[in-house]
Write an enzyme that holds these catalytic residues in place. Structure first.
Site, PDB file in Angstrom:
ATOM      1  N   ASP A  40       0.823  -1.202   0.000  1.00 19.52           N
ATOM      2  CA  ASP A  40       0.000   0.000   0.000  1.00 19.52           C
ATOM      3  C   ASP A  40       0.862   1.260   0.000  1.00 19.52           C
ATOM      4  O   ASP A  40       2.023   1.245   0.400  1.00 19.52           O
ATOM      5  CB  ASP A  40      -0.924   0.023   1.220  1.00 19.52           C
ATOM      6  CG  ASP A  40      -2.263  -0.634   0.930  1.00 19.52           C
ATOM      7  OD1 ASP A  40      -2.528  -0.974  -0.230  1.00 19.52           O
ATOM      8  OD2 ASP A  40      -3.051  -0.800   1.886  1.00 19.52           O
ATOM      9  N   MET A  53      -9.624   9.294   8.534  1.00 18.29           N
ATOM     10  CA  MET A  53     -10.046   9.844   7.236  1.00 18.29           C
ATOM     11  C   MET A  53     -11.129  10.912   7.398  1.00 18.29           C
ATOM     12  O   MET A  53     -12.089  10.974   6.634  1.00 18.29           O
ATOM     13  CB  MET A  53     -10.535   8.709   6.323  1.00 18.29           C
ATOM     14  CG  MET A  53      -9.464   7.684   6.003  1.00 18.29           C
ATOM     15  SD  MET A  53     -10.094   6.193   5.175  1.00 18.29           S
ATOM     16  CE  MET A  53     -10.815   5.303   6.584  1.00 18.29           C
ATOM     17  N   LYS A 111      -2.987   3.125  -2.149  1.00 19.20           N
ATOM     18  CA  LYS A 111      -4.294   3.363  -1.543  1.00 19.20           C
ATOM     19  C   LYS A 111      -4.159   4.562  -0.623  1.00 19.20           C
ATOM     20  O   LYS A 111      -3.739   4.457   0.519  1.00 19.20           O
ATOM     21  CB  LYS A 111      -4.755   2.145  -0.729  1.00 19.20           C
ATOM     22  CG  LYS A 111      -5.254   0.976  -1.556  1.00 19.20           C
ATOM     23  CD  LYS A 111      -6.618   1.270  -2.150  1.00 19.20           C
ATOM     24  CE  LYS A 111      -7.121   0.102  -2.986  1.00 19.20           C
ATOM     25  NZ  LYS A 111      -8.410   0.414  -3.623  1.00 19.20           N
TER      26      LYS A 111
END
Length: 266
Positions: free
Chosen positions: A41, A184, A63
């Site tokens: 990732d 996030m 990602k």
């Protein structure tokens, strides 16, 4: 030369932790060293790849929120194909594979293909963020539990799938004395703040931590009433963790004392 075998290979999902290579578990280091293929990732520290064997094939499958990413279906297809070719695959993920890392989805797809994956946990960034501030997630006097929640809705979310109800979550945090750890959430900070203020007082401490555990680590300490404003003034962006709760009160008190001392000297 690629080693060919008639035996099916294996797949291990490995948590690379929040960024600091020294925070890898010994089991993670062993799994990385045994891999013939690594699917990596975007948030994984490049130094971690030093544990890979020299002939391992390393495939970067980025990602990162807000950026162009490798389609999840393509990553899962790569994993299954490589295992069926006899490779020992490590899916290397930032943080922990099972905390907002889509590890659950990957394990399900592998199982449907007849492959039982192994999982090696990593330190999740939400824990690393508060540790970097020398603050606990739980405290006998201030927080009886912790909630990990995403501030980013699922891509393509349908009208029947409800987004996070920040008002209800705030009420639960208030009544049950919970620390909120929001992943996030930077891009939606204003919306999150508005919802949380419906159930939590404006002076509830908030910390935003960027690049936890890395030399580039930064943080801003504020309260819920000024969260979005303080975040905007700091210039910080993703990836970052938002922490909300009374576990931060000790740190907030120290910051207030220092600000008062500076004003007195001025």
């Amino acid at each position: 030369m690629k080693h060919l075998t008639s035996l099916q290979g294996s797949c291990t999902l490995v948590g690379a932790g929040p960024g600091d290579p020294d925070l890898l578990t010994l089991k993670a280091v062993k799994a990385i060293g045994a891999a013939t293929v690594l699917l990596v990732d975007d948030l994984v520290n490049d130094e971690i790849l030093s544990h890979a064997r020299p002939d391992a094939r390393i495939v970067h499958v980025g990602k990162r929120g807000g950026c162009k990413s490798t389609p999840q279906a393509f990553i899962e297809k790569l994993m299954i194909t490589a295992v069926r070719e006899g490779e020992h695959v490590v899916r290397l993920k930032g943080g922990d594979p099972f905390i907002f890392g889509r590890g659950g989805e990957e394990v399900e797809h592998l199982r449907e293909a007849g492959i039982e994956a192994q999982v090696v946990n990593g330190i999740t960034s939400g824990l690393a963020a508060v540790t970097a501030l020398h603050v606990p997630l739980t405290h006998r006097d201030r927080a009886q539990g912790v909630v990990f929640v995403t501030g980013h809705a699922k891509t393509g979310q349908s009208s029947t799938e409800q987004p996070t109800d920040w008002r209800k979550l705030a009420a639960a945090a208030r009544d049950a004395r919970l620390t909120l750890v929001i992943y996030m959430g930077v891009s939606g900070a204003a919306h999150i703040q508005h919802g949380l203020l419906a159930g939590l007082p404006g002076d509830t401490p908030v910390a935003v931590v960027q690049d936890a555990s890395l030399p580039t680590q930064r943080h801003v300490l504020s309260n819920l009433e000024r969260m979005h404003e303080a975040l905007s003034e700091s210039g910080m962006g993703s990836p970052a963790i938002i922490v909300v709760g009374d576990v931060l009160r000790g740190m907030a008190a120290v910051q207030t004392e220092r600000q008062q001392e500076v004003r007195a000297l001025g």
